[in-house]
Design a protein around this motif. Structure first.
Motif, PDB file in Angstrom:
ATOM      1  N   GLY A 142      19.531  46.340  87.204  1.00 17.77           N
ATOM      2  CA  GLY A 142      19.962  44.964  87.049  1.00 17.77           C
ATOM      3  C   GLY A 142      18.760  43.963  86.492  1.00 17.77           C
ATOM      4  N   GLN A 143      17.558  44.491  86.867  1.00  9.39           N
ATOM      5  CA  GLN A 143      16.280  43.699  86.304  1.00  9.39           C
ATOM      6  C   GLN A 143      15.771  44.151  85.096  1.00  9.39           C
ATOM      7  N   SER A 144      16.285  45.362  84.387  1.00  4.90           N
ATOM      8  CA  SER A 144      15.720  45.872  83.448  1.00  4.90           C
ATOM      9  C   SER A 144      16.779  45.985  82.244  1.00  4.90           C
ATOM     10  N   VAL A 145      18.045  45.844  82.312  1.00  3.22           N
ATOM     11  CA  VAL A 145      19.002  45.692  81.420  1.00  3.22           C
ATOM     12  C   VAL A 145      18.923  44.243  80.751  1.00  3.22           C
ATOM     13  N   PRO A 146      18.881  44.269  79.342  1.00  2.00           N
ATOM     14  CA  PRO A 146      18.578  42.847  78.711  1.00  2.00           C
ATOM     15  C   PRO A 146      20.216  42.125  78.829  1.00  2.00           C
ATOM     16  N   VAL A 147      19.890  40.787  79.129  1.00  4.19           N
ATOM     17  CA  VAL A 147      21.215  39.986  79.477  1.00  4.19           C
ATOM     18  C   VAL A 147      22.021  39.716  78.132  1.00  4.19           C
ATOM     19  N   PHE A 148      21.303  39.802  77.033  1.00  4.41           N
ATOM     20  CA  PHE A 148      22.231  39.445  75.860  1.00  4.41           C
ATOM     21  C   PHE A 148      22.948  41.035  75.602  1.00  4.41           C
ATOM     22  N   TRP A 149      22.361  42.024  75.731  1.00  8.94           N
ATOM     23  CA  TRP A 149      22.953  43.297  75.469  1.00  8.94           C
ATOM     24  C   TRP A 149      24.220  43.654  76.478  1.00  8.94           C
ATOM     25  N   PHE A 150      23.885  43.109  77.699  1.00  6.99           N
ATOM     26  CA  PHE A 150      24.758  43.487  78.771  1.00  6.99           C
ATOM     27  C   PHE A 150      26.271  42.476  78.623  1.00  6.99           C
ATOM     28  N   GLY A 151      25.847  41.453  78.103  1.00 12.15           N
ATOM     29  CA  GLY A 151      27.045  40.529  77.832  1.00 12.15           C
ATOM     30  C   GLY A 151      27.680  40.954  76.547  1.00 12.15           C
ATOM     31  N   MET A 152      27.155  41.379  75.619  1.00  7.55           N
ATOM     32  CA  MET A 152      27.833  42.156  74.562  1.00  7.55           C
ATOM     33  C   MET A 152      28.760  43.300  74.962  1.00  7.55           C
ATOM     34  N   MET A 153      28.059  44.016  75.798  1.00  9.61           N
ATOM     35  CA  MET A 153      28.915  45.199  76.405  1.00  9.61           C
ATOM     36  C   MET A 153      29.997  44.896  77.054  1.00  9.61           C
ATOM     37  N   LEU A 154      29.959  43.859  77.846  1.00  9.08           N
ATOM     38  CA  LEU A 154      31.218  43.241  78.584  1.00  9.08           C
ATOM     39  C   LEU A 154      32.377  42.856  77.548  1.00  9.08           C
ATOM     40  N   VAL A 155      31.975  42.231  76.652  1.00  8.64           N
ATOM     41  CA  VAL A 155      32.831  41.718  75.679  1.00  8.64           C
ATOM     42  C   VAL A 155      33.582  43.019  75.086  1.00  8.64           C
ATOM     43  N   VAL A 156      32.620  43.821  74.592  1.00  3.35           N
ATOM     44  CA  VAL A 156      33.256  44.875  73.955  1.00  3.35           C
ATOM     45  C   VAL A 156      34.458  45.653  74.890  1.00  3.35           C
ATOM     46  N   LEU A 157      34.072  45.972  76.166  1.00  2.00           N
ATOM     47  CA  LEU A 157      34.759  46.629  77.177  1.00  2.00           C
ATOM     48  C   LEU A 157      36.080  45.660  77.589  1.00  2.00           C
ATOM     49  N   PHE A 158      35.723  44.710  78.017  1.00  2.00           N
ATOM     50  CA  PHE A 158      36.884  43.856  78.609  1.00  2.00           C
ATOM     51  C   PHE A 158      37.672  42.908  77.778  1.00  2.00           C
ATOM     52  N   SER A 184      24.992  36.641  86.571  1.00  2.00           N
ATOM     53  CA  SER A 184      24.745  36.990  87.901  1.00  2.00           C
ATOM     54  C   SER A 184      23.587  38.361  87.973  1.00  2.00           C
ATOM     55  N   VAL A 185      23.741  39.127  86.754  1.00  2.74           N
ATOM     56  CA  VAL A 185      22.930  40.451  87.109  1.00  2.74           C
ATOM     57  C   VAL A 185      21.567  40.415  87.312  1.00  2.74           C
ATOM     58  N   TYR A 186      20.677  39.472  86.759  1.00  2.00           N
ATOM     59  CA  TYR A 186      19.420  39.532  86.846  1.00  2.00           C
ATOM     60  C   TYR A 186      19.065  38.893  88.220  1.00  2.00           C
ATOM     61  N   LEU A 240      14.798  29.118  93.462  1.00  5.59           N
ATOM     62  CA  LEU A 240      13.982  29.280  92.361  1.00  5.59           C
ATOM     63  C   LEU A 240      14.732  29.821  91.176  1.00  5.59           C
ATOM     64  N   GLN A 241      15.560  30.838  91.446  1.00  7.03           N
ATOM     65  CA  GLN A 241      16.473  31.680  90.410  1.00  7.03           C
ATOM     66  C   GLN A 241      17.417  30.518  89.807  1.00  7.03           C
ATOM     67  N   THR A 242      17.900  29.723  90.801  1.00  8.73           N
ATOM     68  CA  THR A 242      18.988  28.637  90.463  1.00  8.73           C
ATOM     69  C   THR A 242      18.346  27.783  89.271  1.00  8.73           C
ATOM     70  N   GLY A 243      17.093  27.283  89.464  1.00 13.44           N
ATOM     71  CA  GLY A 243      16.439  26.599  88.335  1.00 13.44           C
ATOM     72  C   GLY A 243      16.150  27.562  87.246  1.00 13.44           C
ATOM     73  N   ILE A 244      15.749  28.815  87.086  1.00 17.22           N
ATOM     74  CA  ILE A 244      15.541  29.622  85.966  1.00 17.22           C
ATOM     75  C   ILE A 244      16.863  29.608  85.386  1.00 17.22           C
ATOM     76  N   LEU A 245      17.980  29.961  86.090  1.00 13.76           N
ATOM     77  CA  LEU A 245      19.218  30.197  85.425  1.00 13.76           C
ATOM     78  C   LEU A 245      19.718  28.737  84.754  1.00 13.76           C
ATOM     79  N   LEU A 246      19.434  27.435  85.326  1.00 13.80           N
ATOM     80  CA  LEU A 246      19.818  26.320  84.474  1.00 13.80           C
ATOM     81  C   LEU A 246      19.040  26.180  83.529  1.00 13.80           C
TER      82      LEU A 246
END
Length: 307
Positions: A142-158, A184-186, A240-246
């Motif tokens: 979860g900490q290693s997978v790039p968020v951009f790539w993971f989002g694209m894979m979810l779009v392709v699959l679902f 939510s992944v990271y 702190l993660q909430t601030g990072i996500l914002l």
């Protein structure tokens, strides 16, 4: 109030103010280094006299120090300027887009907590087993997978392959599922790893052995005694993660065309709309400062030793 407490609070507030001032100054500097906005507004073929007239209208002909002081004055009086691209108040534009980003961040953090905390507790209570190794592997991925790539894979699959969920935009709860899952992944991985470490330390304390010796159930020992004492670092990282996500939802909002602050920031950067970029950076800096202050307050409430 004790003098030591006053000094600690005063020092903390001064540190937060200094951090905010540095962030505001960097936003001003980066906005000026992004290029001449008059070329974007009028086009590269505009005559020099028109560009100079626009520079005077925007106040870009003033000395940089004067521009900087006017900028700080506007920030501390709540005037974040006007967008060069949309011809609207930056404050109103941020207010319009903020609910979408809050909705996305709230859903993402809820998923991260629902998965990350139990995963970390499970790994800590079964330390050394395949449960621990499996949970640690999931957190590491979860900490290693790039968020951009993971989002694209979810779009392709679902969205593309299965057709279960919409690929982007907003409008219904179904539109929120994929962006929130991606968001939510990271933080889920970070929360899981920190929960595991905090719970392992708490479960090794002597009071846990005493609680077990008194015949207290395992569930109560884990959640009532160990988790209560391990909660402070978890609570800190959640805030702190909430601030990072914002402030870092740009990639997710771009993938799903989500109409939040991240999408607005990308548009502002693309058109060199430096007043809007500055306003978004200022808002992010304010959020970080306030969340850091909230962490200090929560420390004092949850942990009596801080008080």
């Amino acid at each position: 109030m004790k003098a030591s407490t006053v000094r600690r609070v005063g020092g903390r507030l001064a540190s937060l103010f200094a951090s905010l001032l540095i962030a505001l100054s960097l936003a001003f500097l980066l906005g000026r280094l992004s290029g001449d906005p008059t070329a974007t507004i009028l086009g590269p073929m505009a005559p020099p006299e028109q560009r100079e007239a626009l520079r005077q209208q925007l106040g870009l002909d003033l000395p940089v120090v004067v521009q900087y002081l006017d900028y700080l004055k506007g920030v501390f009086t709540g005037d974040l300027g006007q967008s060069l691209q949309f011809y609207q108040s930056n404050t109103s534009m941020i207010a319009d887009r903020l609910p979408y980003t809050l909705q996305l961040v709230g859903a993402g953090m809820a998923l991260a907590l629902l998965v990350g905390v139990p995963l970390g507790v499970l790994a800590a209570t079964r330390e050394g087993t395949w449960w621990d190794r499996g949970a640690s592997t999931v957190a590491l991925l979860g900490q290693s997978v790039p968020v951009f790539w993971f989002g694209m894979m979810l779009v392709v699959l679902f969205a593309v392959k299965l057709g279960w969920l919409p690929a982007g935009q907003s409008g219904s709860p179904r539109h929120l599922i994929l962006p929130a899952l991606t968001m939510s992944v990271y933080p889920m991985a970070h929360i899981a790893r920190l929960t595991r470490a905090s719970m392992s330390d708490a479960l090794a304390e002597p009071y846990i052995d005493s609680a077990r010796a008194r015949g207290i159930s395992t569930r109560r020992v884990v959640w009532r005694h160990a988790f209560t004492n391990a909660m402070m670092p978890i609570l800190t990282i959640v805030v702190l993660q909430t601030g990072i996500l914002l402030s870092g939802a740009v990639a997710v909002e771009y993938v799903y065309s989500w109409p939040g602050l991240g999408q607005l920031a990308l548009q502002a950067i693309q058109f060199r709309d430096f007043p809007l970029v500055q306003a978004i950076v200022v808002f992010g800096a304010l959020v970080f400062v306030l969340l850091n202050l909230l962490v200090d307050v929560l420390h004092s409430i949850v942990d009596p030793r801080v008080r």
